[in-house]
Every structure is written in C-alpha cells, then in structure tokens.
Design an enzyme around this catalytic site. Structure first.
Site, PDB file in Angstrom:
ATOM      1  N   MET A  67     -26.704  31.242  16.263  1.00 37.09           N
ATOM      2  CA  MET A  67     -26.170  29.929  16.638  1.00 37.09           C
ATOM      3  C   MET A  67     -25.919  29.062  15.405  1.00 37.09           C
ATOM      4  SD  MET A  67     -28.433  29.111  20.013  1.00 37.09           S
ATOM      5  CE  MET A  67     -29.980  29.767  19.457  1.00 37.09           C
ATOM      6  N   ASP A  83     -24.290  34.327  31.924  1.00 39.48           N
ATOM      7  CA  ASP A  83     -23.930  33.451  30.810  1.00 39.48           C
ATOM      8  C   ASP A  83     -22.550  33.775  30.267  1.00 39.48           C
ATOM      9  OD1 ASP A  83     -26.236  32.070  30.864  1.00 39.48           O
ATOM     10  OD2 ASP A  83     -27.246  33.222  29.303  1.00 39.48           O
ATOM     11  N   LYS A  96     -20.976  28.024  29.322  1.00 41.62           N
ATOM     12  CA  LYS A  96     -19.942  27.094  28.895  1.00 41.62           C
ATOM     13  C   LYS A  96     -18.652  27.878  28.648  1.00 41.62           C
ATOM     14  CE  LYS A  96     -20.897  25.373  24.992  1.00 41.62           C
ATOM     15  NZ  LYS A  96     -21.459  24.582  23.909  1.00 41.62           N
TER      16      LYS A  96
HETATM   17  N1  SAH Z   1     -30.166  36.281  23.408  1.00 38.58           N
HETATM   18  C1  SAH Z   1     -29.074  36.473  22.525  1.00 38.58           C
HETATM   19  C2  SAH Z   1     -28.883  35.303  21.586  1.00 38.58           C
HETATM   20  C3  SAH Z   1     -28.523  34.041  22.300  1.00 38.58           C
HETATM   21  S1  SAH Z   1     -28.175  32.741  21.211  1.00 38.58           S
HETATM   22  C4  SAH Z   1     -29.251  37.766  21.743  1.00 38.58           C
HETATM   23  O1  SAH Z   1     -30.330  38.363  21.787  1.00 38.58           O
HETATM   24  O2  SAH Z   1     -28.298  38.219  21.120  1.00 38.58           O
HETATM   25  C5  SAH Z   1     -26.428  32.888  21.011  1.00 38.58           C
HETATM   26  C6  SAH Z   1     -26.124  33.298  19.598  1.00 38.58           C
HETATM   27  O3  SAH Z   1     -26.263  34.688  19.441  1.00 38.58           O
HETATM   28  C7  SAH Z   1     -24.701  33.012  19.162  1.00 38.58           C
HETATM   29  O4  SAH Z   1     -24.552  31.683  18.758  1.00 38.58           O
HETATM   30  C8  SAH Z   1     -24.540  33.961  18.003  1.00 38.58           C
HETATM   31  O5  SAH Z   1     -25.162  33.478  16.847  1.00 38.58           O
HETATM   32  C9  SAH Z   1     -25.354  35.141  18.469  1.00 38.58           C
HETATM   33  N2  SAH Z   1     -24.517  36.192  19.080  1.00 38.58           N
HETATM   34  C10 SAH Z   1     -24.484  36.585  20.357  1.00 38.58           C
HETATM   35  N3  SAH Z   1     -23.645  37.604  20.529  1.00 38.58           N
HETATM   36  C11 SAH Z   1     -23.136  37.884  19.311  1.00 38.58           C
HETATM   37  C12 SAH Z   1     -22.225  38.857  18.810  1.00 38.58           C
HETATM   38  N4  SAH Z   1     -21.657  39.766  19.617  1.00 38.58           N
HETATM   39  N5  SAH Z   1     -21.946  38.845  17.484  1.00 38.58           N
HETATM   40  C13 SAH Z   1     -22.517  37.955  16.650  1.00 38.58           C
HETATM   41  N6  SAH Z   1     -23.384  37.012  17.074  1.00 38.58           N
HETATM   42  C14 SAH Z   1     -23.688  36.981  18.383  1.00 38.58           C
END
Ligand code: SAH
Length: 495
Positions: free
Chosen positions: A171, A35, A57
């Site tokens: 998100m 991803d 994306k």
């Molecule tokens: N599976 C992932 C989440 C996927 S949804 C997890 O467990 O982290 C994607 C969302 O995760 C993004 O829109 C954002 O809100 C959050 N996200 C992912 N990486 C991030 C980071 N390093 N800092 C802040 N938010 C993050």
C-alpha cells in the site's frame, strides 16, 4: 441454522495461485463477499446461483465501510448461507481479516480461514527476487506504508535500516517518496538495490529495479500504478539474473479467449503458462432445444455412425434422449466419431470411446476421415448444433453417404464481458483474440459492436473460422493444423 463464514485468501490475482481449498470453498458458497483486488478469473468461479457482494473500492466509488462489511457477513450467515469472504492475497496480512473474525465471534457466527498466497511474496517471486538468500539476508519484513490522508507515515525507519534485512512495503505507491526519503535519511546507502512491482504475479506485471535514490523518479517516469509494492534490499540485485517471468514468450501480451466457458480452460491455461495476460470472455453459449421430434424420428432409423462435432453435443444428446425416456443406449450398434480430442474426452466422461478422431479438428477433415472408412451407401447420424456448418454434411453426401442432421442444441451469442472488451479494445490494450469456431467470431463481433478492432490479430482454428474472421479483421492468422497446440504455436510465432 446459522451458516459459516469462510475467509479465503484469493492470492495475487491469477487463478492458478488460488489454493485448492479456496476454490472448493468458492464452489460451495451461497454468497461471496469480495474485495477489489480479487482477480476476474477467480470471480468467474463463483457459481451462478450464489449471491455476489462486491465491497471494494472501484472507479472512484467509496469502499463499503468495514463495519458494514462486518454486518453483511453476519446477516448473510444468519440467513443460513455458506458465506465466502474473498480477499486479495492472504486474508490475515493487512486484510482486516482479524477484525472480521472478532466480529463474527462476538455474534456467534462460526468461521474458518483459508490462507492465500500473499502478494508480498508472490510479486517478488515473479520478479526474480528471492526475499531471503543466504548470501544477502536471512530475514524479511512486511510493512504497511498506508498513511491517513495528509498525515505522515509512522514508520520507524531508523530501526528498519539498522536491521539490514529485506523490506517489503504494501500500500505504498502514493507514499513512495516518503518511504525512500525516510530510508535514506535514516542512513541507508543510496545505491541499495530496490524495486517497485506493479500487478505482481499477473500477466500484466511491470517492474522497475534500480538504486534506492533513483527509485521514485524512475517509477513515476514509467507511470507504475496500484496495485504495486515496494521492495528494498540487496536481494533486489538478483532481479535481472533470476528473471524468468518476463522471458516467457507471451509476456506482456493480452489475449482474449472467446470459447464457451466449459471449453476455455486448456487454451487459457496454455497461454497463461507462456506468460500471457488472458481474458476469458466466452462469446457463445449452448442452449438446449426443447423440440425433441426430429431426434425421435432420427433414432427410429438405423445408422452406421453417430458423429459429434463438439463436446457440448454429448450432454445435449443425453438431455434430449432423457426427454424421450431414453438414454445413450440409443447409440447401441453405431460407431462413434468425434471431431477432436475435446469431444472424444467428453464422450469418455460418459464411458464412450470414439472410434474415429480426425488428425485435424475441423468439419472438412472429419468428413474426409469418415469417407475413408465408410462404404458408399453408409449412413451417418449427425448430432450437433442447429447452426452447424454445411461442409461436413455436403462432403459426406457427395461421397454417397446418407446423412441425418439432428439439430440438438442452439449456439447462442452471449458475452458477459462485452463492456470490458469494448473498453480495452478502444484503448488498444488487446493484442490478439482467439477464435475456435465461426460462431465465436460472430458472437465476439456482436458483443463488441462498432469499436475499432480491425488491426487486432485474430488467431483462428480452421479455415472456415478464418474466413469468418476475415470479414471483420485485417490481420487474421490460422493455426497450421486445427489443434489447440498449433493455435498456441501460431500465436507465439505471429504476435
Ligand atoms: N492481503 C493482501 C494485501 C492487502 S493490502 C496480500 O496478502 O497480498 C493491498 C496492497 O497489497 C496493495 O496496495 C499492494 O501494495 C499490494 N498488492 C496486492 N496485490 C498486488 C499485486 N498483484 N502486485 C503488487 N502488489 C499487490
């Protein structure tokens, strides 16, 4: 035979937050389907032989639709491949991991799941926010604030406010106003502590912490961008008190490490531990020489010392000797010198102990140290790169030592991240570049070409390296002594 699909949670971005099991799975993968949010350094762990399939994306390109990702996983597994499905954070938290497993199951493809450190917990931790705390709340809720284009959010804000717990929204940056308005309308107090954390748990992390009613205005004013999460609850009030991350000496600084891949590790790690955003962009590579004549001749004559000036020299010597039907026993009877700790460690991996390591790791100090212990008329076998500098052999020769310079391997300029570096330099996003040898300077300059980078700080090990850097950089600093620790100290002082 059908291969296995391993879902791996890659964590929030930093390589250090990938689990050991996840790293092992990547190392053994034949194909990796990944991803957008997976960190660059983690993608660097994918073995060169493995197929890389990006499905996220990027820059306005549409992501691969989920049903196609499902099909890709099944197809690769049916080709008999060990497939790693690499996801940001944890694979079962808003990652559609469950859907992918269902599809694999329906198609008879075996799978396993290696969870990851979720951004929902890591970003608050790096922002000084414990998501639960006995004085404030004993529960945390993780919520998606993703809305379909043009549609309102379907979140029960009344229920959330009634719970009086810590809320983490993923998100949610585009819907930030909808989230804060929803909570306020449901009766949450306007000064409830809240935060938005951008690039959480990464060297580029930024945060905005304030009362709920000011949050969206402050976040928009600061220009925070995705990936980011929203956190609401009284625990956010601890963010400044428990901050540890932004206090690190190199926090907010972006530093490029140009050493070859095999040797970048320690320096990059030390910089990261001090909070820097590290870009590992190796600018040189070692290429074996196929011409073994000169080494065959060199080993015909007896020498007192074998001298290695880089960790790359040892596998190169093994390779070349192997081609001659020989092995490291060709060094029998010789004393061995190493230019530095890294080279001594590489020798140790082959069971060889360096008899001499200079106090400072450069050609000049190595020459001095050898001259101190060798009688005039002694002899040295120099096992090193074709492009090795002249100071070492010249100093030895001047002291009456016979030198046989054996060109074992080529140091070639090569940088896979040249485009990314050029872009970041043009935008002024790089604070410093580290150089550990003359060839890294030349490899970097060749890779980035004519972009403006003169003002960027160049931090060097060794005076020769600094001299090379001064040709291209206006701001050149040299480590007090030629060691990685002093290079790191120099960056900390000068940046
Ligand atoms: N599976 C992932 C989440 C996927 S949804 C997890 O467990 O982290 C994607 C969302 O995760 C993004 O829109 C954002 O809100 C959050 N996200 C992912 N990486 C991030 C980071 N390093 N800092 C802040 N938010 C993050």
């Amino acid at each position: 035979m059908t291969g296995t699909v391993t879902l791996v949670g890659a964590g929030p971005g930093d390589k250090g937050l990938l689990t050991t099991a996840g790293a092992q799975a990547i190392a053994q993968a034949d194909a990796v389907v990944y991803d957008r949010l997976v960190g660059e350094d983690i993608l660097d762990l994918i073995p060169p032989r493995a197929e890389k399939v990006p499905v996220g994306k990027e820059n306005n390109h549409h992501p691969v639709p989920q049903h196609e990702i499902n099909d890709i996983l099944v197809r690769l597994a049916r080709e008999g491949k060990n497939v790693v499905r690499l996801k940001g954070g944890d694979c079962f938290l808003f990652g559609r991991g469950g859907e992918e497993c269902e599809h694999l199951l329906q198609n008879g493809v075996p799978f396993r799941v290696i969870p990851g450190v979720t951004s929902a917990l890591a970003a608050p931790a790096f922002a000084g926010i414990p998501v639960t705390h006995r004085d404030f709340t004993s529960s945390v809720h993780i919520i998606t604030a993703h809305a379909r284009a043009g549609k309102p959010l379907t979140i029960d804000f009344d229920a959330l406010v009634r719970l009086n717990v810590t809320l983490v929204f993923l998100m949610g940056l585009t819907a930030l106003e909808q989230v804060t308005d929803g909570l306020l309308r449901a009766g949450m107090q306007s000064d409830m502590p809240a935060a938005v954390i951008e690039n959480g748990a990464r060297g580029t992390q930024r945060k905005v912490v304030c009362g709920l009613s000011d949050l969206s205005a402050n976040v928009r004013a600061e220009g925070l961008q995705s990936p980011a999460l929203i956190i609401v609850g009284r625990v956010c009030a601890l963010s400044d008190t428990l901050d540890w991350f932004t206090l690190l000496p190199l926090h907010g600084k972006t530093i490029v490490v140009t050493r070859p891949k095999a040797r970048a590790g320690t320096l990059a790690e030390k910089l990261r531990r001090r909070g820097a955003n590290v870009i590992e962009a190796p600018c040189i590579e070692t290429a074996q020489r196929e011409d073994t004549r000169s080494i065959a001749d060199a080993f015909q004559q007896p020498h007192d010392w074998a001298v290695f000036t880089s960790p790359a020299g040892i596998p190169a010597a093994v390779h070349t000797l192997g081609k001659l039907g020989r092995d490291l026993r060709a060094l029998y009877g010789m004393k061995i010198a190493a230019i530095g700790k890294g080279t001594a460690a590489a020798l140790a991996a082959y069971g060889l102990t360096a008899d001499l390591v200079p106090t400072q790791y450069d050609g000049e100090h190595l020459a001095d140290a050898l001259v101190d212990v060798m009688p005039q008329g002694g002899s040295v076998l120099l096992l090193r790169a074709v492009q090795g500098g002249q100071i070492l052999p010249e100093k030895l020769a001047r002291a009456g030592i016979r030198v046989t310079d054996v060109p074992l391997y080529d140091t070639v300029h090569r940088c896979d991240k040249a485009d990314a570096l050029r872009g970041m330099l043009a935008e002024g996003k790089i604070d410093a570049v580290t150089f550990t040898s003359v060839s890294t300077v030349e490899g970097f300059v060749e890779a980035v070409g004519a972009v403006e980078y003169k003002g960027v700080m160049a931090c060097c090990i060794g005076e020769q390296t600094a001299q090379a850097a001064r040709k291209y950089f206006a701001n050149v600093k040299v480590a007090k002594s030629a060691t990685i620790d002093d290079l790191v100290a120099c960056i900390e002082e000068e940046i």
